[in-house]
Design a protein around this motif. Sequence first.
Motif, PDB file in Angstrom:
ATOM      1  N   CYS A 169       0.832  -1.197   0.000  1.00 22.75           N
ATOM      2  CA  CYS A 169       0.000   0.000   0.000  1.00 22.75           C
ATOM      3  C   CYS A 169       0.876   1.260   0.000  1.00 22.75           C
ATOM      4  O   CYS A 169       0.667   2.187  -0.773  1.00 22.75           O
ATOM      5  N   GLN A 170       1.871   1.266   0.869  1.00 23.17           N
ATOM      6  CA  GLN A 170       2.775   2.423   0.961  1.00 23.17           C
ATOM      7  C   GLN A 170       3.561   2.603  -0.336  1.00 23.17           C
ATOM      8  O   GLN A 170       3.753   3.720  -0.808  1.00 23.17           O
ATOM      9  N   TRP A 171       4.007   1.495  -0.947  1.00 26.09           N
ATOM     10  CA  TRP A 171       4.719   1.600  -2.205  1.00 26.09           C
ATOM     11  C   TRP A 171       3.799   2.138  -3.300  1.00 26.09           C
ATOM     12  O   TRP A 171       4.208   2.947  -4.125  1.00 26.09           O
ATOM     13  N   GLY A 172       2.542   1.697  -3.306  1.00 24.51           N
ATOM     14  CA  GLY A 172       1.579   2.204  -4.283  1.00 24.51           C
ATOM     15  C   GLY A 172       1.378   3.706  -4.145  1.00 24.51           C
ATOM     16  O   GLY A 172       1.274   4.424  -5.149  1.00 24.51           O
ATOM     17  N   GLN A 173       1.350   4.198  -2.912  1.00 22.22           N
ATOM     18  CA  GLN A 173       1.245   5.641  -2.690  1.00 22.22           C
ATOM     19  C   GLN A 173       2.493   6.355  -3.208  1.00 22.22           C
ATOM     20  O   GLN A 173       2.401   7.406  -3.850  1.00 22.22           O
ATOM     21  N   HIS A 174       3.662   5.777  -2.935  1.00 27.57           N
ATOM     22  CA  HIS A 174       4.920   6.357  -3.403  1.00 27.57           C
ATOM     23  C   HIS A 174       4.947   6.395  -4.934  1.00 27.57           C
ATOM     24  O   HIS A 174       5.336   7.406  -5.541  1.00 27.57           O
ATOM     25  N   HIS A 175       4.525   5.315  -5.568  1.00 26.82           N
ATOM     26  CA  HIS A 175       4.489   5.236  -7.024  1.00 26.82           C
ATOM     27  C   HIS A 175       3.586   6.329  -7.596  1.00 26.82           C
ATOM     28  O   HIS A 175       3.966   7.039  -8.531  1.00 26.82           O
ATOM     29  N   ALA A 176       2.403   6.476  -7.036  1.00 30.04           N
ATOM     30  CA  ALA A 176       1.463   7.501  -7.502  1.00 30.04           C
ATOM     31  C   ALA A 176       2.047   8.897  -7.291  1.00 30.04           C
ATOM     32  O   ALA A 176       1.904   9.772  -8.150  1.00 30.04           O
TER      33      ALA A 176
END
Length: 137
Positions: free
Chosen positions: A103-110
């Motif tokens: 989830c945190q990586w997905g936020q970072h990616h976005a």
Amino acid sequence: MANLSKRMPIKRLPMLPAERALKVIAGRWKAVILYHLFDGPRRLSALKAMISGITQKVLIQQLREMEEHGLVSREIFAEVPSRVEYSATSLGLSLEPILLALCQWGQHHADELNEMDRLADCIIRPRPTRETHASHN
């Protein structure tokens, strides 16, 4: 750890560990279902009420797949009418920090792609450990 070899036969999974992990947790609803089971056992109707947009058919399918892979257990109570509860197994519970990291990586990616405005909030949240929570009560 439970002996998973006594369960129904698992479809052949990829040999690469990362690919295997992704195959087991793949599915639009699996992370969300697991998130709700991290807190404890739930009945099918309770899970359906907690997850807007999922059909009962898909919920049952995702639960069966996770049960087949040892992430979820199903307990049938000998009552009238019968009651069925689903729980995250210790193997399923071990995914909590991994799902949080995803989830945190997905936020970072976005964020890196300037798409934070298109992103929904993470449903997976860090929680105090059971030991920490118990010591504060």
